[in-house]
Each structure stands twice: as structure tokens, then as C-alpha cells.
Design an enzyme around this catalytic site. Structure first.
Site, mmCIF file in Angstrom:
data_model
loop_
_atom_site.group_PDB
_atom_site.id
_atom_site.type_symbol
_atom_site.label_atom_id
_atom_site.label_comp_id
_atom_site.label_asym_id
_atom_site.label_seq_id
_atom_site.Cartn_x
_atom_site.Cartn_y
_atom_site.Cartn_z
ATOM 1 N N LEU A 184 -31.951 -45.421 10.257
ATOM 2 C CA LEU A 184 -30.854 -45.924 11.028
ATOM 3 C C LEU A 184 -30.038 -46.848 10.534
ATOM 4 O O LEU A 184 -30.401 -48.034 10.221
ATOM 5 C CB LEU A 184 -31.346 -45.993 12.343
ATOM 6 C CG LEU A 184 -32.145 -45.031 13.295
ATOM 7 C CD1 LEU A 184 -32.964 -45.186 14.482
ATOM 8 C CD2 LEU A 184 -31.251 -43.895 13.372
ATOM 9 N N ASP A 208 -30.637 -60.810 10.245
ATOM 10 C CA ASP A 208 -29.721 -61.207 8.838
ATOM 11 C C ASP A 208 -28.589 -61.961 9.482
ATOM 12 O O ASP A 208 -27.869 -62.360 8.644
ATOM 13 C CB ASP A 208 -29.550 -60.116 8.142
ATOM 14 C CG ASP A 208 -28.482 -59.139 8.611
ATOM 15 O OD1 ASP A 208 -28.799 -58.732 9.869
ATOM 16 O OD2 ASP A 208 -27.912 -58.617 7.783
ATOM 17 N N CYS A 216 -29.437 -51.576 4.537
ATOM 18 C CA CYS A 216 -29.993 -50.483 5.004
ATOM 19 C C CYS A 216 -29.356 -48.987 4.555
ATOM 20 O O CYS A 216 -30.196 -48.168 4.087
ATOM 21 C CB CYS A 216 -30.818 -50.342 6.182
ATOM 22 S SG CYS A 216 -31.689 -51.822 6.542
ATOM 23 N N LEU A 230 -26.355 -44.831 15.590
ATOM 24 C CA LEU A 230 -26.460 -44.519 16.713
ATOM 25 C C LEU A 230 -24.915 -43.991 17.568
ATOM 26 O O LEU A 230 -23.998 -44.517 16.890
ATOM 27 C CB LEU A 230 -26.772 -45.460 17.779
ATOM 28 C CG LEU A 230 -28.282 -46.020 17.649
ATOM 29 C CD1 LEU A 230 -28.467 -47.338 18.354
ATOM 30 C CD2 LEU A 230 -29.178 -45.073 18.148
HETATM 31 C C1 LIG Z 1 -30.030 -56.504 12.885
HETATM 32 S S1 LIG Z 1 -29.814 -54.927 12.084
HETATM 33 C C2 LIG Z 1 -30.008 -55.107 10.454
HETATM 34 C C3 LIG Z 1 -28.542 -54.979 9.948
HETATM 35 C C4 LIG Z 1 -28.528 -55.070 8.310
HETATM 36 N N1 LIG Z 1 -27.485 -55.603 7.797
HETATM 37 C C5 LIG Z 1 -28.683 -53.646 7.770
HETATM 38 O O1 LIG Z 1 -28.056 -53.537 6.748
HETATM 39 O O2 LIG Z 1 -29.424 -52.674 8.354
HETATM 40 C C6 LIG Z 1 -31.405 -54.240 12.262
HETATM 41 C C7 LIG Z 1 -31.671 -52.669 12.270
HETATM 42 O O3 LIG Z 1 -31.287 -51.879 13.444
HETATM 43 C C8 LIG Z 1 -30.733 -50.633 13.203
HETATM 44 N N2 LIG Z 1 -29.473 -50.810 13.694
HETATM 45 C C9 LIG Z 1 -28.522 -51.613 14.227
HETATM 46 N N3 LIG Z 1 -27.480 -51.174 14.777
HETATM 47 C C10 LIG Z 1 -27.625 -49.918 14.375
HETATM 48 C C11 LIG Z 1 -26.441 -48.969 14.856
HETATM 49 N N4 LIG Z 1 -25.418 -49.035 15.586
HETATM 50 N N5 LIG Z 1 -26.804 -47.482 14.373
HETATM 51 C C12 LIG Z 1 -27.979 -47.376 13.861
HETATM 52 N N6 LIG Z 1 -28.894 -48.181 13.642
HETATM 53 C C13 LIG Z 1 -28.757 -49.520 14.054
HETATM 54 C C14 LIG Z 1 -30.894 -50.458 11.530
HETATM 55 O O4 LIG Z 1 -31.843 -49.856 11.218
HETATM 56 C C15 LIG Z 1 -30.849 -52.019 11.228
HETATM 57 O O5 LIG Z 1 -31.439 -52.054 9.983
#
Ligand SMILES: C[S@@+](CC[C@H](N)C(=O)[O-])C[C@H]1O[C@@H](n2cnc3c(N)ncnc32)[C@H](O)[C@@H]1O
EC number: 2.1.1.221
Length: 300
Positions: A184, A208, A216, A230
Site C-alpha cells: 500500500l 518519516d 514504499c 487507498l
Molecule cells: C506514514 S506512511 C509512510 C510514508 C512513506 N513515505 C512511504 O513511502 O510509504 C505509512 C504507510 O501507510 C501506508 N499509507 C499511507 N497513506 C496511504 C494511502 N493514501 N494509500 C495507501 N497506503 C497508504 C503506506 O503503506 C505507508 O508506507
């Protein structure tokens, strides 16, 4: 023997509140006369005292709350109105769940986080766990690549000892078949429209503050995993960033799995400060002349 009543406790809260008031110049003068322990600055001492007072106040408030609840229960029992008593919920374990859906949290990012953020990440595992436990059909919740400093933080908390979570030292692609992995990421162009229980949906276990933008998504591309975001833009209007926290993503998935309604899931979990608003569906049978008008009126 003196007994605690909410009034007595409230008095203590009141007293503690008084203690907690902002210092007057005289107080500050008094405090500045106090000796500062060696190796500590005045600012650190002030902060320590503030924290101490805060903790004391929290404990007193909790005690008062417990007593108030106890009294309420007793009163309800007396009047025979037991229907208002909240029943302790019977939680289902993952083994008892009807859901085969796997959700994994990838904890392989310790090297990119300072200790404070590792702790925050571990705290968020706890919130995911709570959300899972409250679901009528918990997901099969895996935490993978969990072998660094954050694992020590997690294991160091006795509340985590018996959590119903599959914990793996091994990395994501060792625990799961790479072909089953959907990472995700808010940066993905693929939209998650429903959950497929032959797949494992992976959340990046990283706090982060936007310093690792796209990380990711990049990893998923490099390792040949599937990826998806999402469906935020499809269901809601949001002026702020689409990057959510680990537990928000987990909670949205839990909510969706129960109610099968993305809009409701997103609106109930995304915090108010992100100012998420309902996106109205544009009706396809609409007369041509009204179309551009209503396309502009997406906010209800
Ligand atoms: C705080 S976020 C980390 C962001 C990070 N810079 C990255 O590259 O993913 C934590 C995790 O939540 C998920 N996530 C956050 N927002 C999302 C979205 N809008 N759609 C899908 N997954 C999301 C992702 O798996 C992400 O790695």
C-alpha cells in the site's frame, strides 16, 4: 480509615490543578533559587517538573474516573436498570475469525528512523492490534522484518507479551509469496477498490514526517510487488496530503472489511484536521447544461 470518594478525589484534582497553574514571576523566582542538579540545565529541570506534575494530575484524574464509574455501576444495579451497563465485549482471536485476509506491517525501516519515531511506530502497532481485536472478524495480522531496535522496544513492554499478532523476524518476501504481495502506498496509480483474500496487503512500518517520500512505492517497483493506494480521491475531498499514518490505514481497512463502504470508512477514520469532506457522485443522466456546474459542486 479515610475512604476515597469522587468528591475527595476531585478535591485532589482541584488541588493538583492549582499546583499546575502557570507560574507567577514570584514562583519563578522561588524556583530559580532551587539548586539545579549537576548535568542538568534550568530548562531541563523546569521541563522535568512540568512532566512530573502532568503525570500526577493524570493519575488523580484516572482514579476519580474509576470511582465515578464504580458508583454509577452500583447505582444502576440498585435501580435494577442493568441494560445500561456496558457488557464486556467477547473478542475473537485471529484463529476464531472468519476472515482469511492477511494484512502485514513491514517493520524493516528502523535504520531510517530516530528512536522517537521507532517508538511511535511501535505505538501504532498497538493501535492496529486494538482495531483488529474490536473487529467482528479480525484480519490475519502479520508484522514482518521485525528484528531491529523497534522489536526491542515492542518486547520491552509487558502489555505486548500476549498480543494476538503473527510476529516474524524474517523479511516480507520470505514470509509471503512475492506474487501475493500488494504494497500500500499513497503514490501508487492503482486504486484499491476491494480486498482480495488471496493477497496480502502491506503497510510500510515507518514514521518519516514525509522525509522518505515515495519510498514504499519505489520498493514495491524494485522488488516486483503489486501496489495500490487507498481510494481517497474517489470518495472524499481533502485539501491536505494523502499520506496517512500506519494505524489510520489499518483502521480504514478494518472498517471497510466490516461495512464494505469506503466513504464511511475514510470519513470515520481520517482526522478532522485533515478536513476530509464527502464527495458527491456526479449523476451520469444529468442534462448537459447542468453538468459543468455540478462537477464543480463536489463538496456537499
Ligand atoms: C506514514 S506512511 C509512510 C510514508 C512513506 N513515505 C512511504 O513511502 O510509504 C505509512 C504507510 O501507510 C501506508 N499509507 C499511507 N497513506 C496511504 C494511502 N493514501 N494509500 C495507501 N497506503 C497508504 C503506506 O503503506 C505507508 O508506507
Amino acid at each position: 480509615m479515610s475512604q476515597d470518594t469522587p468528591e475527595r478525589i476531585e478535591e485532589s484534582v482541584e488541588a493538583s490543578n492549582n499546583n499546575f497553574q502557570i507560574n507567577t514571576p514570584e514562583d519563578n523566582q522561588d524556583e530559580s533559587r532551587q539548586p539545579v542538579p549537576e548535568g542538568m540545565s534550568k530548562k531541563q529541570l523546569r521541563r522535568q517538573k512540568y512532566k512530573q506534575k502532568w503525570e500526577e494530575k493524570k493519575l488523580i484524574k484516572r482514579a476519580a474516573e474509576r470511582i465515578r464509574k464504580k458508583e454509577k455501576r452500583a447505582a444502576l444495579k440498585e435501580t435494577g436498570d442493568l441494560s445500561k451497563l456496558r457488557k464486556r465485549k467477547d473478542f475473537r482471536t485471529m484463529a476464531q475469525s472468519n476472515s482469511k485476509q492477511r494484512i502485514a506491517l513491514d517493520m524493516s525501516f528502523d535504520d531510517l528512523m530516530i528512536e522517537k519515531d521507532q517508538k511511535r511506530t511501535v505505538q501504532q502497532i498497538g493501535w492496529c492490534y486494538t482495531a483488529n481485536r474490536h473487529s467482528p472478524n479480525p484480519f490475519q495480522f502479520h508484522v514482518v522484518g521485525f528484528n531491529g531496535p523497534s522489536r526491542k522496544i515492542y518486547d520491552g513492554n509487558e502489555h505486548n507479551l500476549n498480543q494476538d499478532i503473527f510476529l516474524h523476524h524474517e523479511k516480507l518476501e520470505t514470509v509471503f509469496e512475492p506474487k501475493d504481495i500488494i504494497y500500500l502506498s499513497s503514490e501508487s496509480d492503482n486504486v484499491l477498490s476491494e480486498l482480495d483474500d488471496t493477497k496480502v496487503y502491506v503497510i510500510g512500518g515507518i514514521v518519516d514526517h514525509n522525509s522518505q517520500k515515495g519510498l514504499c512505492h519505489r520498493i514495491a517497483g524494485e522488488k516486483g510487488f503489486g501496489h495500490a493506494r487507498l481510494p481517497l480521491d474517489e470518495h472524499i475531498l481533502m485539501k491536505s496530503r494523502r499520506v496517512l499514518t500506519i494505524n489510520q490505514v489499518y483502521e480504514i481497512l478494518v472498517h471497510y472489511s466490516v461495512h464494505k463502504d469506503w466513504k464511511a470508512a475514510l470519513l470515520s477514520i481520517i482526522p478532522e484536521r485533515k478536513n476530509a469532506q464527502v464527495k458527491e457522485e456526479v449523476r451520469t443522466e444529468e442534462p448537459e447544461q447542468n453538468k459543468s456546474e455540478s462537477e464543480e459542486q463536489l463538496v456537499s
